[in-house]
Scaffold this motif. Structure first.
Motif, short mmCIF file in Angstrom:
data_model
loop_
_atom_site.label_atom_id
_atom_site.label_comp_id
_atom_site.label_asym_id
_atom_site.label_seq_id
_atom_site.Cartn_x
_atom_site.Cartn_y
_atom_site.Cartn_z
N ASN A 80 -33.88 -56.68 -13.73
CA ASN A 80 -33.13 -57.78 -14.10
C ASN A 80 -32.33 -57.37 -15.58
O ASN A 80 -32.43 -58.30 -16.52
N LEU A 81 -31.68 -56.18 -15.46
CA LEU A 81 -30.75 -55.82 -16.57
C LEU A 81 -29.38 -56.77 -16.33
O LEU A 81 -28.83 -56.65 -15.43
N GLY A 89 -16.35 -63.19 -16.13
CA GLY A 89 -17.35 -63.78 -17.29
C GLY A 89 -18.43 -63.96 -16.65
O GLY A 89 -19.54 -64.43 -17.37
N ASP A 90 -18.79 -63.86 -15.14
CA ASP A 90 -20.16 -64.19 -14.38
C ASP A 90 -21.31 -63.11 -15.06
O ASP A 90 -20.87 -61.98 -15.30
N THR A 91 -22.28 -63.77 -14.94
CA THR A 91 -23.57 -62.65 -15.46
C THR A 91 -24.17 -62.44 -13.97
O THR A 91 -24.11 -62.89 -12.94
N TYR A 92 -24.35 -60.97 -13.75
CA TYR A 92 -24.85 -60.62 -12.71
C TYR A 92 -26.42 -59.61 -13.23
O TYR A 92 -26.42 -59.34 -14.33
N TYR A 93 -27.18 -59.29 -12.40
CA TYR A 93 -28.29 -58.53 -12.85
C TYR A 93 -28.51 -57.18 -12.04
O TYR A 93 -28.21 -57.38 -10.69
N LEU A 94 -29.15 -56.41 -12.50
CA LEU A 94 -29.54 -54.89 -11.75
C LEU A 94 -30.65 -54.63 -12.12
O LEU A 94 -31.55 -54.97 -13.00
N ILE A 112 -30.80 -42.01 -10.61
CA ILE A 112 -31.03 -43.36 -11.13
C ILE A 112 -30.32 -44.29 -10.02
O ILE A 112 -29.00 -43.94 -9.69
N THR A 113 -31.14 -45.15 -9.49
CA THR A 113 -30.38 -46.00 -8.51
C THR A 113 -30.13 -47.20 -9.20
O THR A 113 -30.84 -47.84 -10.28
N LEU A 114 -29.23 -47.98 -8.88
CA LEU A 114 -28.53 -49.12 -9.57
C LEU A 114 -28.64 -50.35 -8.06
O LEU A 114 -27.91 -50.08 -7.21
N ILE A 115 -29.13 -51.31 -8.34
CA ILE A 115 -29.13 -52.54 -7.25
C ILE A 115 -28.72 -53.81 -7.59
O ILE A 115 -29.46 -54.10 -8.74
N ASP A 116 -27.77 -54.24 -7.04
CA ASP A 116 -27.44 -55.60 -7.74
C ASP A 116 -28.44 -56.42 -7.06
O ASP A 116 -28.18 -56.77 -6.05
N THR A 117 -29.11 -57.26 -8.05
CA THR A 117 -30.00 -58.29 -7.42
C THR A 117 -29.63 -59.73 -8.14
O THR A 117 -30.38 -60.47 -8.07
N SER A 118 -28.29 -59.86 -8.14
CA SER A 118 -27.87 -61.00 -8.91
C SER A 118 -28.47 -62.29 -7.95
O SER A 118 -29.02 -63.32 -8.39
N SER A 119 -28.12 -62.21 -6.80
CA SER A 119 -28.24 -63.49 -5.89
C SER A 119 -29.79 -63.73 -5.73
O SER A 119 -30.38 -64.92 -5.76
#
Length: 372
Positions: A80-81, A89-94, A112-119
């Protein structure tokens, strides 16, 4: 250049990875470039950056990374970075994971794996907020329930409260005719006693006496339906049926006198003499909710109740008097003397009342009171 299948899947799933060396210099970046908000110029010159420049949270993690290279740790994760989309301007989480990687004939590397977990993160936040709100609501309901239970226990007889909760008694005015045994107990010489005491002392003595009487009644299965100054009214065989309600009422009356005697023996010598008169009667009465639309009281009314009150008024200190109908039901359980016929106010004929001397039926113990 068209996207490869791998690139297409990584973009669709909002996943990317960085391949870096032991010093976190970037060797390769594959996947959705929006995850790190990379500009086209940065993406074309990605190898000029280090992973810490693009992911500041990695600063200070050098020792952990060395543990990964040495096999001490299998991987390192950050969840949850939060990032802000510079366009919307939206916030999203990795979610970020660092894993060891070794190519043949090459120095140790990291992936280094990055996954968008915003939803999912938004769902988690919503669920957490809802869970917190539910916890607060549950706590509020628990507090309200405890308060209601406290009020019910102190303002409504336990048996009546239970019957109301189980819908055996409806919270409405009215009732039905039932054969009951009614007990009245009065503290004798109350007026004289109260003249010698302060109001606070009077309340304290009265509370001790009424609690003692109530315990005796409840231990025998009776229901205290009314406190009348220095007196108590209780009924047996309502709301729950009791085939031996007359016996229970008489036993309660005798318990009151036994407990009063024990109480007097423990009080200081200068304490006013505390004695009770007890009157019991058995017969049909209207039992149910009595009162006004805005205030109900579970009680019993009728001639049987009035006669029980009159009998109590004739009882001398330390005496238990019972009506003839009650005596008919308990005569094999007690030793009792018939008193001269009494003329009660409002009654056209004299009535025979019995003075209970001793209980000879099934034994009972005051130890039962410990359960009250």
């Amino acid at each position: 250049m068209p996207l490869t299948i791998t690139d297409l899947i990584l973009c669709e799933q909002k996943v990317a990875y960085l391949r870096v060396d032991a010093e976190l210099n970037i060797l390769e970046y594959v996947g959705d470039d929006r995850l790190l908000q990379l500009q086209p110029a940065q993406l074309s010159d990605i190898k000029q950056y280090t992973a810490t420049e693009l992911i500041p949270e990695l600063y200070g993690c050098e020792d952990l990374l060395q543990d990964i290279l040495q096999g001490i740790m299998p991987k390192f994760c950050l969840e949850n970075l939060n990032r802000v989309n510079i366009t919307t301007g939206d916030t999203y989480y990795l979610n970020l994971s660092i894993l060891p990687y070794q190519e043949s004939h090459s120095p140790p590397q990291f992936v280094i794996t990055l996954i968008d977990t915003s939803s999912w993160s938004h769902v988690q936040q919503t669920l957490t907020q809802q869970r917190n709100e539910l916890d607060l609501l549950k706590q509020s309901l628990d507090d309200t329930n405890q308060r209601l239970q406290y009020i019910l226990q102190r303002y409504v007889p336990p048996e009546v409260g239970k019957a109301l909760m189980e819908k055996r008694i409806l919270p409405e005015l009215g009732g039905g005719v039932r054969c009951v045994s009614v007990l009245f107990a009065d503290l004798r010489n109350y007026t004289t006693i109260s003249e010698r005491l302060t109001p606070a002392e009077t309340i304290e003595i009265l509370s001790i006496c009424l609690e003692m009487v109530s315990k005796a009644i409840m231990s025998a299965g009776g229901v205290v339906v009314n406190y009348m100054g220095d007196g108590v009214m209780a009924i047996f065989n309502a709301p729950d049926e009791q085939a031996d309600h007359a016996q229970r009422a008489v036993r309660a009356g005798m318990m009151i006198q036994t407990m009063a005697k024990e109480m007097r023996a423990k009080l200081p010598p200068n304490t006013p003499l505390l004695t009770f008169g007890v009157g019991i009667n058995t017969g049909d009465a209207l039992v149910g909710n009595i009162g006004a639309q805005w205030h109900h009281q579970y009680s019993a009314v009728g001639d049987t109740i009035n006669v029980a009150s009159r009998i109590c008024s004739y009882a001398r200190p330390n005496e238990v008097l019972i009506g003839s109908d009650c005596y008919e039901l308990v005569q094999t359980d007690v030793l009792a003397n018939a008193l001269p016929p009494l003329k009660f106010k409002g009654k056209s004929q004299e009535m025979v009342v019995y003075q209970v001397e001793q209980w000879v039926g099934a034994s009972y113990s005051l130890d039962d009171l410990h359960q009250v």
